[in-house]
Write an enzyme that holds these catalytic residues in place. Structure first.
Site, short mmCIF file in Angstrom:
data_model
loop_
_atom_site.label_atom_id
_atom_site.label_comp_id
_atom_site.label_asym_id
_atom_site.label_seq_id
_atom_site.Cartn_x
_atom_site.Cartn_y
_atom_site.Cartn_z
N TYR A 115 0.81 -1.21 0.00
CA TYR A 115 0.00 0.00 0.00
C TYR A 115 0.85 1.27 0.00
CZ TYR A 115 -4.41 -2.45 0.67
OH TYR A 115 -5.53 -3.22 0.48
N LYS A 166 3.84 -15.05 3.79
CA LYS A 166 4.16 -15.98 2.70
C LYS A 166 5.67 -16.03 2.63
CE LYS A 166 2.89 -18.44 -0.95
NZ LYS A 166 2.07 -19.66 -0.93
N ASP A 199 -2.00 -18.60 2.20
CA ASP A 199 -2.92 -19.46 1.44
C ASP A 199 -3.54 -20.52 2.35
OD1 ASP A 199 -0.32 -20.47 1.61
OD2 ASP A 199 -0.30 -21.31 -0.42
N ASP A 223 -5.84 -7.20 4.16
CA ASP A 223 -7.00 -6.72 3.41
C ASP A 223 -7.81 -7.90 2.89
OD1 ASP A 223 -8.68 -4.91 1.92
OD2 ASP A 223 -7.57 -5.54 0.13
N ASP A 227 -11.62 -9.71 4.35
CA ASP A 227 -12.86 -9.87 3.56
C ASP A 227 -13.33 -11.33 3.66
OD1 ASP A 227 -13.07 -7.24 2.74
OD2 ASP A 227 -13.20 -7.71 0.60
#
Ligand code: IPM
Ligand code: MN
Length: 320
Positions: A115, A166, A199, A223, A227
């Site tokens: 970001y 990750k 993941d 982010d 969701d």
């Protein structure tokens, strides 16, 4: 004198859900001195302004900011998101994005990562075009976010914190995150920890969310993950968030996770509970713990009920 609260209804369903949130805060008896700010896609379309500098400086003097939603399909992607929402997160140093769900909470780093806007074009518009988009991870920025997450985890009954990243592919940023996490973990023997690739964390959020207590992760993973977390724990209509400046050197910003949903504007179908729960987080951060828990409990009692935006707001306001 009440708390000085900046209110940014914003676009789409934002003003509708914020009206219900303010109704509930007034019903619970907390005295707010609200200032409305006309910001968002509609303002940009009207006069080309996103967030004038003088207005940003005015926001610095507030106790908190309550925001509905920003974004308008008629505005090019990024103009409002980067120019308003991300600018406030960066300029007001709202470095923690805290998103509570049923059973677990996510601490999302909120001022760095992908970001930060590092990158650019080379030979734009030609067949040989190059676009790069970097991820900025500072030791200070990662560590302060991780410290907040440990403090949160130790205050909860389970005292468990999971780092999500990750590290097997993003080896530079992942290494910095893992080292900062391990070092802060050593100072907190009372908190149990583990690590999960992002993941795999998606699978666990769907299949066995009970394994999580507090998750800490970077801006972009946070982010996406929140969701998903919202969708699998009662729907995005319930998901609340707090953009926090934990040092309180300026106002923190509270907003529902959902967007402006222009397709349902004016239909009464917008669920106000995410905005009301965000307002409860604001009350809690302001030190109004009792009012905050009354609002949160009333939301829990009303969630799952059918009704229009105003009916649900009324139902929560009556219960508090
Ligand atoms: C969120 C939103 C924002 C984000 C957008 C609107 C810039 O999706 O708060 O999760 O990506 O952070
Ligand atoms: Mn998002």
């Amino acid at each position: 004198m009440g708390y000085k609260i900046g209110v940014i209804g914003g676009d789409g369903i934002g003003p509708e859900v914020i009206a219900e949130a303010l109704k509930v805060v007034r019903a619970v008896g907390v005295d707010l001195d609200t200032v409305d700010y006309d910001l968002g896609g509609a303002r940009w379309l009207r006069d080309g302004e996103v967030l004038p500098d003088a207005l940003l400086d005015e926001l610095r003097g507030l106790d908190a900011i309550l925001l509905g939603a920003v974004g308008d399909p008629r505005v090019p992607p990024g103009v409002i998101e980067r120019g308003l929402l991300l600018r406030m997160r960066f300029e007001l140093d709202l470095y923690v994005n805290l998103r509570p769900f049923a059973g677990f909470s996510v601490v999302r780093e909120n001022t760095e990562g992908s970001y930060a806007g590092e990158g650019g074009f080379l030979r734009k518009g030609t067949p040989a075009e190059v676009a790069t988009q970097g991820s900025v991870n500072t030791r200070m920025g990662v560590e302060r976010c991780v410290r907040f997450a440990f403090d949160l985890a130790r205050s909860r009954p389970r005292r468990h914190l999971t780092l999500v990243h990750k590290t097997n592919v993003l080896t530079f940023a992942g290494d910095l995150w893992q080292r900062a996490f391990n070092e802060v973990a050593a100072e907190h023997p009372e908190v149990t920890t583990d690590y999960c690739h992002v993941d795999a964390a998606c699978i666990h959020l769907v299949e066995s969310p009970a394994r999580f207590d507090v998750i800490v992760t970077d801006n972009l993973f946070g982010d996406i993950l929140t969701d998903l977390a919202g969708a699998v724990s009662g729907g995005i209509g319930l998901a609340a968030s707090a953009n926090l400046n934990p040092e309180r050197t300026g106002p923190s910003l509270f907003e529902p996770v959902h967007g402006s949903a222009p397709d349902i504007v004016g239909t009464g179908r917008a669920n106000p509970l995410a905005a009301i729960r965000s307002a409860a987080m604001m009350l809690e951060f302001l030190g109004e713990a009792d009012a905050a828990s009354r609002v949160a409990e009333a939301c829990a009692a009303v969630s799952g009920r059918a009704g229009t935006t105003v009916e649900l707001g009324d139902a929560v306001a009556e219960r508090v």
